[in-house]
Design a protein around this motif. Sequence first.
Motif, mmCIF file in Angstrom:
data_model
loop_
_atom_site.group_PDB
_atom_site.id
_atom_site.type_symbol
_atom_site.label_atom_id
_atom_site.label_comp_id
_atom_site.label_asym_id
_atom_site.label_seq_id
_atom_site.Cartn_x
_atom_site.Cartn_y
_atom_site.Cartn_z
ATOM 1 N N ARG A 44 -25.601 -14.162 -12.438
ATOM 2 C CA ARG A 44 -27.065 -14.211 -12.481
ATOM 3 C C ARG A 44 -27.557 -15.643 -12.495
ATOM 4 N NH1 ARG A 44 -28.529 -9.232 -16.569
ATOM 5 N NH2 ARG A 44 -28.367 -7.621 -14.968
ATOM 6 N N ASN A 46 -24.740 -1.858 -10.149
ATOM 7 C CA ASN A 46 -26.116 -1.716 -10.639
ATOM 8 C C ASN A 46 -26.735 -3.029 -11.075
ATOM 9 O OD1 ASN A 46 -26.294 1.046 -10.328
ATOM 10 N ND2 ASN A 46 -25.575 1.484 -12.405
ATOM 11 N N GLU A 47 -25.943 -3.850 -11.755
ATOM 12 C CA GLU A 47 -26.534 -4.973 -12.487
ATOM 13 C C GLU A 47 -26.528 -6.293 -11.720
ATOM 14 O OE1 GLU A 47 -25.167 -5.098 -16.581
ATOM 15 O OE2 GLU A 47 -25.099 -2.903 -16.645
ATOM 16 N N VAL A 48 -25.730 -6.384 -10.675
ATOM 17 C CA VAL A 48 -25.739 -7.607 -9.875
ATOM 18 C C VAL A 48 -26.787 -7.444 -8.774
ATOM 19 C CG1 VAL A 48 -24.428 -9.065 -8.316
ATOM 20 C CG2 VAL A 48 -23.372 -8.208 -10.422
ATOM 21 N N ASP A 49 -27.722 -8.375 -8.733
ATOM 22 C CA ASP A 49 -28.890 -8.247 -7.849
ATOM 23 C C ASP A 49 -28.704 -9.153 -6.632
ATOM 24 O OD1 ASP A 49 -31.418 -7.624 -6.921
ATOM 25 O OD2 ASP A 49 -32.385 -9.190 -8.117
ATOM 26 N N SER A 50 -27.867 -8.708 -5.690
ATOM 27 C CA SER A 50 -27.629 -9.486 -4.472
ATOM 28 C C SER A 50 -27.824 -8.592 -3.257
ATOM 29 C CB SER A 50 -26.212 -10.060 -4.487
ATOM 30 O OG SER A 50 -26.073 -10.959 -5.580
ATOM 31 N N ALA A 51 -27.948 -9.224 -2.084
ATOM 32 C CA ALA A 51 -28.181 -8.457 -0.856
ATOM 33 C C ALA A 51 -27.036 -7.472 -0.606
ATOM 34 C CB ALA A 51 -28.339 -9.408 0.327
ATOM 35 N N VAL A 68 -23.479 -5.949 -2.650
ATOM 36 C CA VAL A 68 -22.644 -5.910 -3.848
ATOM 37 C C VAL A 68 -21.473 -4.981 -3.542
ATOM 38 C CG1 VAL A 68 -22.624 -5.696 -6.349
ATOM 39 C CG2 VAL A 68 -24.780 -6.080 -5.176
ATOM 40 N N GLN A 85 -31.234 -17.681 -10.766
ATOM 41 C CA GLN A 85 -31.896 -17.580 -12.065
ATOM 42 C C GLN A 85 -32.009 -18.935 -12.748
ATOM 43 O OE1 GLN A 85 -33.273 -14.663 -12.612
ATOM 44 N NE2 GLN A 85 -32.327 -14.129 -10.680
ATOM 45 N N TRP A 99 -27.354 -3.577 -0.289
ATOM 46 C CA TRP A 99 -26.214 -2.905 0.327
ATOM 47 C C TRP A 99 -25.107 -2.743 -0.706
ATOM 48 C CZ3 TRP A 99 -26.110 -0.556 4.963
ATOM 49 C CH2 TRP A 99 -27.116 -0.883 5.881
#
Lengths: 429, 429
Positions: A346, A369-374, A376, B3, B419
């Motif tokens: 993050r 769920n928790e990693v916010d990347s294009a 995963v 972040q 994705w």
Amino acid sequence: MSQTLPATAVPGSSPDGFTAMLVAARTASLALASAPTRLKNTALQGIAVALRENVAQIVAANALDLAAGAENGLTAGLLDRLRLDEARIRSLADAVGEIEALTDPVGQVVRGSSLANGVKISQIRVPFGVVGVIYEARPNVTVDIAALALKSGNAAVLRGGSAAENSNRVLVALIHEALVAAGLPGECVQTIDPFGRAGATALMQARGLVDVLIPRGNAGLIQAVVTESTVPVIETGAGVVHIFLDASANEQWAADIVHNAKVQRPSVCNAVETVLVHEQAAERVLPGVLAKLAGAGVTIHGDAAVRALYPAAVPATDEDWATEYMSLDLSVKVVADLDAAIAHIRRYSTGHTESIITNDIVNAERFLNEVDSAAVMVNASTRFTDGGEFGFGAEVGISTQKLHARGPMGLPELTSTKWIVRGTGQIRD
Amino acid sequence: MSQTLPATAVPGSSPDGFTAMLVAARTASLALASAPTRLKNTALQGIAVALRENVAQIVAANALDLAAGAENGLTAGLLDRLRLDEARIRSLADAVGEIEALTDPVGQVVRGSSLANGVKISQIRVPFGVVGVIYEARPNVTVDIAALALKSGNAAVLRGGSAAENSNRVLVALIHEALVAAGLPGECVQTIDPFGRAGATALMQARGLVDVLIPRGNAGLIQAVVTESTVPVIETGAGVVHIFLDASANEQWAADIVHNAKVQRPSVCNAVETVLVHEQAAERVLPGVLAKLAGAGVTIHGDAAVRALYPAAVPATDEDWATEYMSLDLSVKVVADLDAAIAHIRRYSTGHTESIITNDIVNAERFLNEVDSAAVMVNASTRFTDGGEFGFGAEVGISTQKLHARGPMGLPELTSTKWIVRGTGQIRD
């Protein structure tokens, strides 16, 4: 969206010629938007033929750029990206043929329904209209982007790096001829290189004349466009890409995936830059991973725990964690657990691609769920984040923003939509 | 996407408190993004209950705003939009209940496939993260937007007009309590009203902390946000909406649809502002259309040809064609043919909604293809461009831009995608 043209719309030098160019692009885009696929394909075939038949002319123009570049002290790497030879021109022509073969996104129905009163609504794909592209001195991008824009029904206004000006002029002239021969307006593809830096600035301010701006290039170029542009931007960003080796990581998968993600093509945005290792897996998994990387000549930038296991590592600095090396360098860090891995990601990720190597279903789902990347991933190489690999055909770029498009962008990502409403006299209650 | 928080990220007054607020929104958004639908629905129920149980407190705070507004000379119209009474508060609570009943867009699979090597890819909807909203002094928008953001998993940072500051403070406090009672971070919904105008400016510059900014309000407010913001913006624009009465237009449909589109609710963006009439239909169709409008008290701004048929019309000026009246005024013009109608629309439309009344299939298809607006209609009232009418449930607004969302925006338009890639050790060849 209004077609009214404020006289003061475009700042910069030669505003009249520049605005006229954008107005011509808008007019051309209207014809292109309703052009049948067959007509666009004919133009693409014409471009491919023109490239193959004019190799000598292209190479001669490129030689001028290369000579000027050498004189101006461009690095060997930049000169290589600037160079067009016969093999590269033929492969560019092949790429145009591949774009011709893709499905036309224009007119595709995204969704639709029949309202209670009998009115039929459907949302269909339409071109943006005029797409601006600002990129570096890589003449292959000129052809690539022109072909993608054409297939998706968009007029393109191109601003390439000034070091490629001669090459781009010849390429755009050939594309222009192919468009006209196919019966489309030549102004569907134009270069603003003659307006220099002022042209790039004016393009970024041409809201209302240009529908979307796509910067392609290094982080500095992209940042400048994002900051200065009033035209909506699709950001194709840098990749500080992570792989997390969880406590239960399969040793062979870890070694193969990290090697593939770092070594296969280190200079691209989906290559891994940082490996995080669960402290319970470090002794078991890391030696095999690092030995395989050492065999490929990778320099490891490690934290103290990594260096204890692998004395050849150089000490990792704070900057290393935020660096997109694009080279055979890799940052490696031992972390306490999944939470620490996610916290590190993050903080340092650019939101491109991250992968976890694990045999633990709960941890896999938490990572997804928790990693916010294009993109995963679980137990797969980060190199899969790619339009070709995803089955999109040619790729416009990989978006790291959240608006409009995220991840690999194919032709549909170069379109907008509109709602078609068909009634027989209905009014609203 | 990073972040990492640059110390200089946010200009304006009280930067520390302001940045801390946005960081808290980001942290809250991470919890909210993976919150199950049930939890979000519990919070929405709590908000509806809190509104119903605290009518007196809300009305008292609103009375302070109304008194200050009257003292500052707000018009009767603005004071009416600012006013909250028991009936309005109950209807706001009902609206929150309706949003609770909508399908949660988060986690919906948009598309997916299995690659040749066995890797599974799927594109799923995820929240944007932190959504900023800048709007006018309408406290109902505070509740509406907070509920829509919550349901779609986004933290909301709200900047309402300063004239509604007391009302908004109470509403946000009630929402905060309902969030906490449901087990969600209260910082999912925050107001930056205490930071005043500097807060609005800082919000527009908070790229990296705020994922998307939605301005709601008059054209001037939207234009200011579009121009000043470095955060990606979704533009909800004005509607200079056209209806074209073709040579073959059905007289009854023409009269009913124009009347419905102008008179039913003149102050909204999908109301018609200009009627264009084919010269071959003017004598046959226009008298019936104008008589029906006259019965409703509509003032006609006509060109010379219209005034010849209808002497009560006032002369239309050049500005009339570009004006969104939002009142019982209508511009009417006779045009030579479909081409002239399309040319007029291209010049003056804001790209919201246009409709053709015709019995000619070729002309209907040409109008649908060649008019570049968010919604293009045949034989239907422009009032149908609406999230509720389209079956989306509550509406975030109507986008007149081409990037990300175009036309009525429902909950899915408040999401991005990511994705998900699942493998079993695959690497790229």
